[in-house]
Design a protein around this motif. Structure first.
Motif, PDB file in Angstrom:
ATOM      1  N   SER A 138     -25.967  18.977  34.366  1.00 43.09           N
ATOM      2  CA  SER A 138     -26.374  20.127  33.655  1.00 43.09           C
ATOM      3  C   SER A 138     -25.719  20.089  32.278  1.00 43.09           C
ATOM      4  O   SER A 138     -24.694  19.305  32.085  1.00 43.09           O
ATOM      5  CB  SER A 138     -25.926  21.529  34.412  1.00 43.09           C
ATOM      6  OG  SER A 138     -24.531  21.476  34.623  1.00 43.09           O
ATOM      7  N   GLU A 139     -25.984  20.909  31.335  1.00 36.83           N
ATOM      8  CA  GLU A 139     -25.327  21.123  30.090  1.00 36.83           C
ATOM      9  C   GLU A 139     -23.770  21.305  30.174  1.00 36.83           C
ATOM     10  O   GLU A 139     -23.061  21.016  29.645  1.00 36.83           O
ATOM     11  CB  GLU A 139     -26.011  22.368  29.237  1.00 36.83           C
ATOM     12  CG  GLU A 139     -27.031  21.976  28.649  1.00 36.83           C
ATOM     13  CD  GLU A 139     -27.233  20.676  27.484  1.00 36.83           C
ATOM     14  OE1 GLU A 139     -26.425  20.791  26.763  1.00 36.83           O
ATOM     15  OE2 GLU A 139     -28.331  20.138  27.631  1.00 36.83           O
ATOM     16  N   ASP A 140     -23.459  22.309  31.365  1.00 35.43           N
ATOM     17  CA  ASP A 140     -22.021  22.759  31.736  1.00 35.43           C
ATOM     18  C   ASP A 140     -21.429  21.378  32.082  1.00 35.43           C
ATOM     19  O   ASP A 140     -20.389  21.421  31.831  1.00 35.43           O
ATOM     20  CB  ASP A 140     -22.169  23.848  32.710  1.00 35.43           C
ATOM     21  CG  ASP A 140     -22.385  25.177  32.042  1.00 35.43           C
ATOM     22  OD1 ASP A 140     -22.464  25.084  30.802  1.00 35.43           O
ATOM     23  OD2 ASP A 140     -22.538  26.027  32.783  1.00 35.43           O
ATOM     24  N   ASP A 141     -22.056  20.433  32.702  1.00 31.97           N
ATOM     25  CA  ASP A 141     -21.292  19.358  33.061  1.00 31.97           C
ATOM     26  C   ASP A 141     -20.926  18.701  31.887  1.00 31.97           C
ATOM     27  O   ASP A 141     -19.815  17.853  31.848  1.00 31.97           O
ATOM     28  CB  ASP A 141     -21.954  18.539  33.914  1.00 31.97           C
ATOM     29  CG  ASP A 141     -22.529  19.018  35.441  1.00 31.97           C
ATOM     30  OD1 ASP A 141     -21.368  19.418  35.904  1.00 31.97           O
ATOM     31  OD2 ASP A 141     -23.549  18.974  35.675  1.00 31.97           O
ATOM     32  N   LEU A 175     -19.660  19.708  29.160  1.00 34.31           N
ATOM     33  CA  LEU A 175     -18.496  20.476  28.415  1.00 34.31           C
ATOM     34  C   LEU A 175     -17.350  19.761  28.790  1.00 34.31           C
ATOM     35  O   LEU A 175     -16.364  19.678  27.794  1.00 34.31           O
ATOM     36  CB  LEU A 175     -18.302  21.996  28.944  1.00 34.31           C
ATOM     37  CG  LEU A 175     -19.474  22.923  28.375  1.00 34.31           C
ATOM     38  CD1 LEU A 175     -19.288  24.464  29.204  1.00 34.31           C
ATOM     39  CD2 LEU A 175     -19.534  23.233  26.871  1.00 34.31           C
ATOM     40  N   PRO A 206     -16.457  16.628  30.879  1.00 36.26           N
ATOM     41  CA  PRO A 206     -17.087  15.372  31.630  1.00 36.26           C
ATOM     42  C   PRO A 206     -16.117  15.044  32.735  1.00 36.26           C
ATOM     43  O   PRO A 206     -14.943  14.998  32.440  1.00 36.26           O
ATOM     44  CB  PRO A 206     -17.125  14.392  30.795  1.00 36.26           C
ATOM     45  CG  PRO A 206     -17.294  14.978  29.527  1.00 36.26           C
ATOM     46  CD  PRO A 206     -16.349  16.098  29.429  1.00 36.26           C
TER      47      PRO A 206
END
Lengths: 397, 209
Positions: B27-30, B32, B34
């Protein structure tokens, strides 16, 4: 036939008219102290019979060697002016400035030419008042009417409202433009008298802003209206400038207040005065940012001023953190507002911290750095895994 | 992950099939923070393409050799020529947009009758020559130079900021060159000279007359 088909060459000779180059240069130079370079607009664009669109924010077609963004064809319509602003090279009391003026058709063609070749993202049209502000405003409006009507131009337009113009002109300008603005220049009638005695602060400026605010109920501006102040043009304090800016946001509903440090220009009545350091202008932008973007109230921000009402020589956010924080902030437990109070943490990085800690704890300064925190500034104010830097003078050891 | 992020990733010059498979599972949050080097690589690739696309949308310059045809030179590192052409096709409906370099160019047209998108192997220089580019249309370039230097405020000179914001590798797209100056002074010469010479407004005209 769309607008592009109607667009002829800008000059009849094989090489570009030298006179036209001189005019573009002089009128461009006359507008360079207007700071606004924003091109972001909420207007939606559709259809096929048009030239242009409004685009993403942050676009800059070029940067000048002073590092500033050049995204708009920012120009005066004419540099002739009957006002006697002591700081302005175009003013009636300034000397040695050759007077130029565009015609509406000429200006429209230049904008289209530069826009189609992707040199600019739109037009920022300001002006001296010429012989008569109503007549000059009419011609400025005519230029934008040509762009929007005859040529089908849908790019960004920022139109300056000339001091003292009638409400009908303001309404028409708002129908055509993405953004309009009128520069208040200073903080009060008395300081206006010090720098521009021919302008009436209440009638020529603030009343026109009230017209804009009222007209916005009927004609919403896609990019709002803005204003600009000269920092250090008169003897005003930083606190006076801040209070006026807050008034502009709260009462006049402006989208942005811009600041421009007073610069002494040769040939103007103020040529012998010392220019204001650019750092002072920068502090006002930092303070404005804290109020407008970070959401700190006027009351919270009063503590950043010194006893005489001036801003410190350092980032006002450092002073604010000293006022508002009782101790170091733990990024794993702090509220959004507490995170925002820490120097080096802005709304984007604070938002990322909140998002990431829903998934896991933040363990190291390097992780904060990766989330966009300016660690060098933020680290003295943070507490991470029970550890903090112990150099902060007001929290003791 | 957002569609635009996947789209950027797919256009990176170093893309591997494994990158796409990995990106589809995160996801996009991943991105943020890595978890490992593979995810970090995905984030870097997305940012690189996004940055280049952002720069070139601003820095590309067009010529209009014939009515309704806009030709722009761009030599991106990543596979974004078609994206750039499409961006300007939306901006100028009814105009055929051509964007490319010596290796290939992309065409894009948006009109009431439909949409055209074509990639052509070959040099845009040949096309430019055939279309008669480089003539009167330099009007815009001359005019812009007059305007551009009028916006420079010597008191605010900040060449470090200028160089950071306008990386040298894009200068060709931007066409920043003082062709009309005696002795063909270039922008780099101008900047070098300005270090010593630009102390007042009068100096600004130095490069233009």
């Amino acid at each position: 036939m769309n607008g592009a088909d109607k667009l002829g060459h800008l000059s009849s000779s094989a090489t570009l008219d030298v006179e036209l180059q001189a005019k573009v240069s002089a009128l461009g130079r006359g507008s360079r102290h207007d700071v606004c370079a924003s091109t972001s607009s909420s207007r939606s664009v559709s259809g096929f019979r048009r030239i242009g669109a409004v685009s993403f924010p942050g676009v800059c077609q070029a940067f000048t060697p002073d590092g500033r963004c050049v995204s708009l064809f920012k120009t005066l319509y004419t540099n002739a002016c009957t006002h006697s602003c002591y700081y302005c090279p175009n003013g009636a009391m300034s000397r040695g400035c050759r007077k130029y003026s565009f015609t509406p058709e000429e200006l429209a063609k230049i904008v289209l030419k530069l826009y189609k070749e992707n040199y600019i993202e739109g037009l920022f049209l300001s002006s001296g008042v010429g012989r008569d502000e109503e007549r000059t405003m009419e011609e400025m409006i005519e230029a934008v009417e040509l762009l929007r009507g005859k040529y089908g131009f849908e790019g960004y337009v920022h139109l300056k409202i000339l001091p003292g113009v009638g409400r009908d002109h303001i309404r028409r300008a708002m129908e055509l433009a993405d953004r309009v603005s009128i520069n208040i220049e200073t903080v009060s009638s008395s300081t206006m008298g010090e720098i521009s005695p021919s302008k009436d602060y209440l009638t020529d400026i603030l009343r026109r802003q009230s017209f804009i605010r009222e007209e916005m109920r009927r004609t919403p501006l896609p990019a709002g209206h803005t204003t600009q102040m000269i920092v250090g043009g008169a003897e005003e304090r930083d606190l006076d400038i801040f209070r006026r800016a807050v008034y502009e946001y709260r009462k006049m509903g402006v989208r942005r207040v811009y600041y421009s440090a007073f610069t002494s220009i040769e040939g103007t009545p103020f040529e012998g005065r010392e220019s204001v350091p650019l750092q002072r202008e920068k502090r006002h932008y930092q303070l404005d940012w804290l109020h407008r973007v970070y959401g700190f109230s006027e009351k919270e921000l009063f503590c950043v001023f010194d006893d005489e009402g001036y801003l410190p020589a350092e980032d006002p956010k450092k002073r604010l953190a000293e006022c508002l924080l009782d101790g170091p902030v733990d990024p794993n437990t702090a509220s959004f507002k507490e995170l925002l109070t820490v120097p080096g943490i802005g709304p984007v990085s604070a938002g990322r911290i909140i998002r990431i800690r829903k998934r896991r704890r933040i363990e190291s300064p390097e992780e904060l750095s990766e989330l966009g925190v300016a660690l060098k500034r933020a680290w003295p104010y943070l507490l991470l895994r029970g550890w903090r830097q112990s150099t902060l003078r007001w929290w003791g050891s | 992950m957002r569609e635009s992020s996947i789209n950027y990733l797919k256009r990176h010059r170093d893309l591997r099939q494994a990158d796409i498979l990995l990106a589809q599972g995160i996801s996009e949050d991943d991105l943020l923070l890595p978890e490992n080097e593979k995810v970090r690589r995905i984030r870097r690739m997305i940012r690189e393409v996004g940055t280049e696309y952002h720069y070139l949308k601003s820095f590309i310059r067009f010529e209009e050799p014939r009515r309704g045809i806009l030709v722009g030179y761009a030599s991106p590192k990543h596979r974004i020529k078609q994206m750039l052409a499409d961006h300007f096709a939306h901006r100028f409906p009814g105009n055929l947009i051509v964007v490319g370099d010596e290796r290939s160019f992309c065409l894009s047209l948006l009109s009431e009758r439909g949409r055209l998108r074509v990639e052509v192997k070959g040099s845009i220089k040949v096309l430019r020559r055939e279309l008669g580019c480089g003539g009167r249309e330099d009007e815009g370039s001359v005019l812009w130079e007059s305007y551009y230097f009028s916006q420079y405020e010597p008191r605010r000179r900040n060449l470090g900021m200028f160089k950071r914001r306008m990386p040298e590798r894009y200068r060709r797209e931007v066409k920043l060159k003082l062709k009309s100056t005696p002795g063909n002074v270039t922008l780099d010469d101008f900047l070098k000279n300005k270090e010593e010479e630009c102390s007042g407004d009068k100096d600004i005209s130095y490069g233009l007359l």
